[in-house]
Design a protein around this motif. Sequence first.
Motif, PDB file in Angstrom:
ATOM      1  N   ILE A 214     -71.243 -30.900  95.593  1.00 31.14           N
ATOM      2  CA  ILE A 214     -69.792 -30.986  95.601  1.00 31.14           C
ATOM      3  C   ILE A 214     -69.232 -29.579  95.787  1.00 31.14           C
ATOM      4  N   ASN A 215     -68.215 -29.479  96.614  1.00 30.99           N
ATOM      5  CA  ASN A 215     -67.505 -28.219  96.803  1.00 30.99           C
ATOM      6  C   ASN A 215     -66.097 -28.379  96.274  1.00 30.99           C
ATOM      7  N   VAL A 216     -65.673 -27.460  95.429  1.00 29.77           N
ATOM      8  CA  VAL A 216     -64.309 -27.442  94.930  1.00 29.77           C
ATOM      9  C   VAL A 216     -63.656 -26.196  95.495  1.00 29.77           C
ATOM     10  N   VAL A 217     -62.535 -26.386  96.193  1.00 26.53           N
ATOM     11  CA  VAL A 217     -61.871 -25.282  96.866  1.00 26.53           C
ATOM     12  C   VAL A 217     -60.433 -25.201  96.384  1.00 26.53           C
ATOM     13  N   PHE A 218     -60.010 -24.018  95.978  1.00 29.29           N
ATOM     14  CA  PHE A 218     -58.621 -23.771  95.613  1.00 29.29           C
ATOM     15  C   PHE A 218     -57.995 -22.971  96.752  1.00 29.29           C
ATOM     16  N   ILE A 219     -56.954 -23.527  97.332  1.00 29.56           N
ATOM     17  CA  ILE A 219     -56.339 -22.914  98.497  1.00 29.56           C
ATOM     18  C   ILE A 219     -54.977 -22.346  98.122  1.00 29.56           C
ATOM     19  N   GLU A 220     -54.778 -21.072  98.441  1.00 34.53           N
ATOM     20  CA  GLU A 220     -53.494 -20.436  98.175  1.00 34.53           C
ATOM     21  C   GLU A 220     -52.456 -20.921  99.180  1.00 34.53           C
ATOM     22  N   ASN A 221     -51.209 -20.952  98.738  1.00 35.73           N
ATOM     23  CA  ASN A 221     -50.088 -21.317  99.608  1.00 35.73           C
ATOM     24  C   ASN A 221     -50.312 -22.648 100.317  1.00 35.73           C
ATOM     25  N   TYR A 222     -50.729 -23.623  99.553  1.00 39.38           N
ATOM     26  CA  TYR A 222     -50.970 -24.969 100.097  1.00 39.38           C
ATOM     27  C   TYR A 222     -49.684 -25.477 100.754  1.00 39.38           C
ATOM     28  N   SER A 223     -49.830 -26.073 101.929  1.00 42.66           N
ATOM     29  CA  SER A 223     -48.669 -26.536 102.688  1.00 42.66           C
ATOM     30  C   SER A 223     -49.059 -27.762 103.505  1.00 42.66           C
ATOM     31  N   VAL A 224     -48.084 -28.345 104.180  1.00 43.08           N
ATOM     32  CA  VAL A 224     -48.337 -29.501 105.036  1.00 43.08           C
ATOM     33  C   VAL A 224     -49.329 -29.125 106.131  1.00 43.08           C
ATOM     34  N   SER A 225     -49.183 -27.941 106.698  1.00 49.09           N
ATOM     35  CA  SER A 225     -50.096 -27.518 107.770  1.00 49.09           C
ATOM     36  C   SER A 225     -51.535 -27.452 107.281  1.00 49.09           C
ATOM     37  N   LEU A 226     -51.735 -26.927 106.069  1.00 48.59           N
ATOM     38  CA  LEU A 226     -53.091 -26.892 105.511  1.00 48.59           C
ATOM     39  C   LEU A 226     -53.573 -28.298 105.179  1.00 48.59           C
ATOM     40  N   ALA A 227     -52.679 -29.144 104.672  1.00 54.41           N
ATOM     41  CA  ALA A 227     -53.054 -30.520 104.348  1.00 54.41           C
ATOM     42  C   ALA A 227     -53.537 -31.251 105.594  1.00 54.41           C
ATOM     43  N   GLU A 228     -52.928 -30.965 106.734  1.00 52.37           N
ATOM     44  CA  GLU A 228     -53.338 -31.609 107.984  1.00 52.37           C
ATOM     45  C   GLU A 228     -54.778 -31.276 108.344  1.00 52.37           C
ATOM     46  N   LEU A 229     -55.264 -30.141 107.887  1.00 52.91           N
ATOM     47  CA  LEU A 229     -56.655 -29.751 108.140  1.00 52.91           C
ATOM     48  C   LEU A 229     -57.604 -30.286 107.070  1.00 52.91           C
ATOM     49  N   ILE A 230     -57.145 -30.269 105.830  1.00 58.06           N
ATOM     50  CA  ILE A 230     -58.007 -30.597 104.700  1.00 58.06           C
ATOM     51  C   ILE A 230     -58.188 -32.105 104.506  1.00 58.06           C
ATOM     52  N   ILE A 231     -57.106 -32.840 104.523  1.00 54.46           N
ATOM     53  CA  ILE A 231     -57.154 -34.264 104.171  1.00 54.46           C
ATOM     54  C   ILE A 231     -58.099 -35.061 105.074  1.00 54.46           C
ATOM     55  N   PRO A 232     -58.062 -34.891 106.403  1.00 52.40           N
ATOM     56  CA  PRO A 232     -59.004 -35.660 107.226  1.00 52.40           C
ATOM     57  C   PRO A 232     -60.476 -35.312 106.972  1.00 52.40           C
ATOM     58  N   ALA A 233     -60.733 -34.139 106.395  1.00 57.37           N
ATOM     59  CA  ALA A 233     -62.115 -33.721 106.130  1.00 57.37           C
ATOM     60  C   ALA A 233     -62.627 -34.210 104.781  1.00 57.37           C
ATOM     61  N   GLY A 234     -61.743 -34.700 103.922  1.00 55.13           N
ATOM     62  CA  GLY A 234     -62.155 -35.109 102.580  1.00 55.13           C
ATOM     63  C   GLY A 234     -62.884 -36.441 102.577  1.00 55.13           C
ATOM     64  N   GLU A 235     -63.973 -36.500 101.850  1.00 56.26           N
ATOM     65  CA  GLU A 235     -64.702 -37.764 101.703  1.00 56.26           C
ATOM     66  C   GLU A 235     -64.443 -38.403 100.356  1.00 56.26           C
ATOM     67  N   ILE A 236     -63.928 -37.605  99.445  1.00 56.94           N
ATOM     68  CA  ILE A 236     -63.585 -38.127  98.119  1.00 56.94           C
ATOM     69  C   ILE A 236     -62.270 -37.492  97.694  1.00 56.94           C
ATOM     70  N   SER A 237     -61.462 -38.273  97.033  1.00 56.52           N
ATOM     71  CA  SER A 237     -60.193 -37.801  96.502  1.00 56.52           C
ATOM     72  C   SER A 237     -60.215 -38.071  95.010  1.00 56.52           C
ATOM     73  N   GLU A 238     -60.033 -37.035  94.214  1.00 54.36           N
ATOM     74  CA  GLU A 238     -60.045 -37.216  92.764  1.00 54.36           C
ATOM     75  C   GLU A 238     -58.623 -37.223  92.236  1.00 54.36           C
ATOM     76  N   GLN A 239     -58.226 -38.345  91.673  1.00 52.34           N
ATOM     77  CA  GLN A 239     -56.895 -38.537  91.103  1.00 52.34           C
ATOM     78  C   GLN A 239     -57.105 -38.828  89.625  1.00 52.34           C
ATOM     79  N   ILE A 240     -57.132 -37.785  88.814  1.00 54.64           N
ATOM     80  CA  ILE A 240     -57.676 -37.900  87.464  1.00 54.64           C
ATOM     81  C   ILE A 240     -56.642 -37.715  86.364  1.00 54.64           C
ATOM     82  N   SER A 241     -55.451 -38.217  86.588  1.00 55.93           N
ATOM     83  CA  SER A 241     -54.408 -38.126  85.562  1.00 55.93           C
ATOM     84  C   SER A 241     -54.711 -39.066  84.399  1.00 55.93           C
ATOM     85  N   LEU A 242     -54.147 -38.752  83.251  1.00 57.34           N
ATOM     86  CA  LEU A 242     -54.223 -39.654  82.105  1.00 57.34           C
ATOM     87  C   LEU A 242     -53.345 -40.855  82.390  1.00 57.34           C
ATOM     88  N   ALA A 243     -53.858 -42.057  82.173  1.00 52.99           N
ATOM     89  CA  ALA A 243     -53.088 -43.271  82.427  1.00 52.99           C
ATOM     90  C   ALA A 243     -51.733 -43.193  81.730  1.00 52.99           C
TER      91      ALA A 243
END
Length: 194
Positions: free
Chosen positions: A1-30
Amino acid sequence: INVVFIENYSVSLAELIIPAGEISEQISLAGKEASGTGNMKFMINGALTIGTYDGANVEIISEVGEENFFLFGLRDHEVESIWNHGYSSIQYYQKNLKLRKIIDFLNKGINGKSFESISKYLLGGSAVGDPYMCFADFDSYMEIHRKASHLYYSDKMKWNQMSLMNIGSAGIFSSDRTVREYTEKIWGLTPVNK
């Protein structure tokens, strides 16, 4: 697993990152998630979700089924019950060797930098420790992560089938439907068809 913290996250970066993701962790408390549209973007691009029964995850599970989602953690009524009976993160810490090792690691720190403030936040002090109940969901999270990792490496066909189910079920989250619902239910307007 690779965990990456990206500075200045934006829509443009999301356009690159999201299609490459194979897993999405949504880990909020219910009961604590405000919205959760990021996981829908991952879903429509084929990522599978590891998540709690909260926010948009509830809607995703409704569309894809639990068999195509990696669900873990407490439900909102369980969270409320534990809070009402007095949540104590220290009890989880004392019973779980892995949690103790993590907290000890935070206190020891890295390269002379201690993260003791994080461990104090999780264990409490003058305030209630771990207000988002990370410790209460920890074992469940670790177990579902093992399950997801095992499936990813042992059964690519099943993983890809789950991914396709997520893509195929994502249509309900289209912006057209959302705008139509807001128009009718929230703003009380009737769309003009041209």
